[in-house]
Design a protein around this motif. Structure first.
Motif, mmCIF file in Angstrom:
data_model
loop_
_atom_site.group_PDB
_atom_site.id
_atom_site.type_symbol
_atom_site.label_atom_id
_atom_site.label_comp_id
_atom_site.label_asym_id
_atom_site.label_seq_id
_atom_site.Cartn_x
_atom_site.Cartn_y
_atom_site.Cartn_z
ATOM 1 N N ILE A 72 0.855 -1.187 0.000
ATOM 2 C CA ILE A 72 0.000 0.000 0.000
ATOM 3 C C ILE A 72 0.888 1.232 0.000
ATOM 4 O O ILE A 72 1.829 1.324 0.799
ATOM 5 N N LEU A 73 0.590 2.151 -0.890
ATOM 6 C CA LEU A 73 1.301 3.434 -0.903
ATOM 7 C C LEU A 73 0.311 4.559 -0.635
ATOM 8 O O LEU A 73 -0.889 4.442 -0.898
ATOM 9 N N PRO A 120 1.303 2.755 -12.497
ATOM 10 C CA PRO A 120 -0.090 2.349 -12.281
ATOM 11 C C PRO A 120 -0.652 2.760 -10.932
ATOM 12 O O PRO A 120 -1.801 3.221 -10.846
ATOM 13 N N CYS A 121 0.126 2.596 -9.881
ATOM 14 C CA CYS A 121 -0.377 2.913 -8.551
ATOM 15 C C CYS A 121 -0.356 4.420 -8.291
ATOM 16 O O CYS A 121 -1.236 4.957 -7.624
ATOM 17 N N PHE A 122 0.650 5.097 -8.826
ATOM 18 C CA PHE A 122 0.687 6.556 -8.732
ATOM 19 C C PHE A 122 -0.525 7.153 -9.445
ATOM 20 O O PHE A 122 -1.176 8.067 -8.933
ATOM 21 N N ASP A 123 -0.850 6.611 -10.620
ATOM 22 C CA ASP A 123 -1.990 7.127 -11.374
ATOM 23 C C ASP A 123 -3.304 6.887 -10.648
ATOM 24 O O ASP A 123 -4.220 7.717 -10.702
ATOM 25 N N ARG A 135 2.671 15.499 -2.343
ATOM 26 C CA ARG A 135 3.439 15.069 -3.502
ATOM 27 C C ARG A 135 4.530 14.055 -3.170
ATOM 28 O O ARG A 135 5.378 13.746 -4.002
ATOM 29 N N THR A 136 4.514 13.529 -1.952
ATOM 30 C CA THR A 136 5.509 12.537 -1.558
ATOM 31 C C THR A 136 4.863 11.164 -1.465
ATOM 32 O O THR A 136 3.880 10.976 -0.749
ATOM 33 N N GLY A 164 7.228 7.321 -7.298
ATOM 34 C CA GLY A 164 7.301 8.632 -6.667
ATOM 35 C C GLY A 164 8.344 9.524 -7.329
ATOM 36 O O GLY A 164 8.113 10.721 -7.522
ATOM 37 N N GLU A 165 9.472 8.941 -7.677
ATOM 38 C CA GLU A 165 10.539 9.692 -8.328
ATOM 39 C C GLU A 165 10.140 10.144 -9.735
ATOM 40 O O GLU A 165 10.381 11.300 -10.125
#
Length: 238
Positions: free
Chosen positions: A56-57, A88-91, A62-63, A82-83
């Motif tokens: 899980i993120l 997929p998970c960031f989106d 923005r971090t 993150g970098e």
């Protein structure tokens, strides 16, 4: 895909329903937020066919932060997303839609030209991301990975979505309970600190609270932290 994945009829659904119910009871029985998210990740590996790793993120200011992971590869994938500000998970936590399903990361370059090659280097080939949300907030994303391409079927995607729906309820509940307990502990500690300051300096209650508040402002430290120091027997800075 949209908010709901197509239901896949299968004789295993009654068994799955029982397992999801057992999972929901297990999650609500956990004693902390960390225990809850760790169990969510473990259940994802156990319940979703083909899943080799899960986590899980969250995204705050923005971090990207990994709050649970069954394997270090999950943390590495989260760090890359993150970098690179893509994946997929960031989106899932930044764009509309509740599910991302990537059958083969080797063929996902158009969607995530920087992240996909990095994920493949980590050994990941298939991925699914599910947004964890309640009525008010996006809580984070459940990340599901396989080391094999085309590992997840439409049924696996639907199972993941159902799992994420249960998990979001448990996550939100655990977080609310944690916030409530923290608030109660803070109130008790502040009350104890006021009593100590009153006795130490022969002050009234309002005056003692004013001393704590002024100290908090002068040191740019939260009032709760000042109270904790006093309760532990530390001297107030002068």
């Amino acid at each position: 895909m949209g908010e709901h994945s197509p239901r896949v009829e299968d004789d295993s659904w009654p068994v799955l329903a029982d397992r999801l119910a057992a999972m929901a009871r297990d999650l609500l029985a956990q004693e902390s937020v960390q225990d809850t998210v760790d169990r969510i990740s473990a259940h994802a590996v156990a319940l979703i066919d083909g899943c080799d790793a899960a986590g899980i993120l969250t995204l705050r200011r923005r971090t990207v932060r990994t709050i649970a992971a069954t394997d270090d590869v999950v943390r590495a994938s989260d760090a890359a997303q993150g970098e690179l500000r893509e994946g997929p998970c960031f989106d899932v936590v930044t764009l509309e839609g509740s599910v991302q399903h990537i059958p083969d990361l080797r063929e996902a370059g158009d969607s995530w030209p920087a992240y996909a090659p990095r994920a493949v280097e980590l050994g990941l080939r298939s991925a699914m991301g599910f947004r964890l949300f309640d009525r008010h907030n996006t809580l984070g994303a459940l990340n599901v990975y396989s080391f094999a391409p085309n590992a997840f079927s439409p049924q696996d995607e639907h199972v993941g979505w159902l799992l994420a729906s249960h998990a979001a309820v448990a996550f939100a509940h655990a977080r609310t309970e944690d916030q409530l307990q923290t608030a109660l502990r803070s109130r008790d500690e502040i009350g104890q600190a006021i009593g100590i300051v009153r006795e130490r300096f022969d002050l009234g209650q309002d005056q003692a609270f004013a001393v704590l508040k002024r100290t908090s402002q002068d040191l740019n430290v939260k009032l709760r932290e000042i109270a904790e120091k006093i309760v532990r027997g530390e001297e107030l800075p002068r």
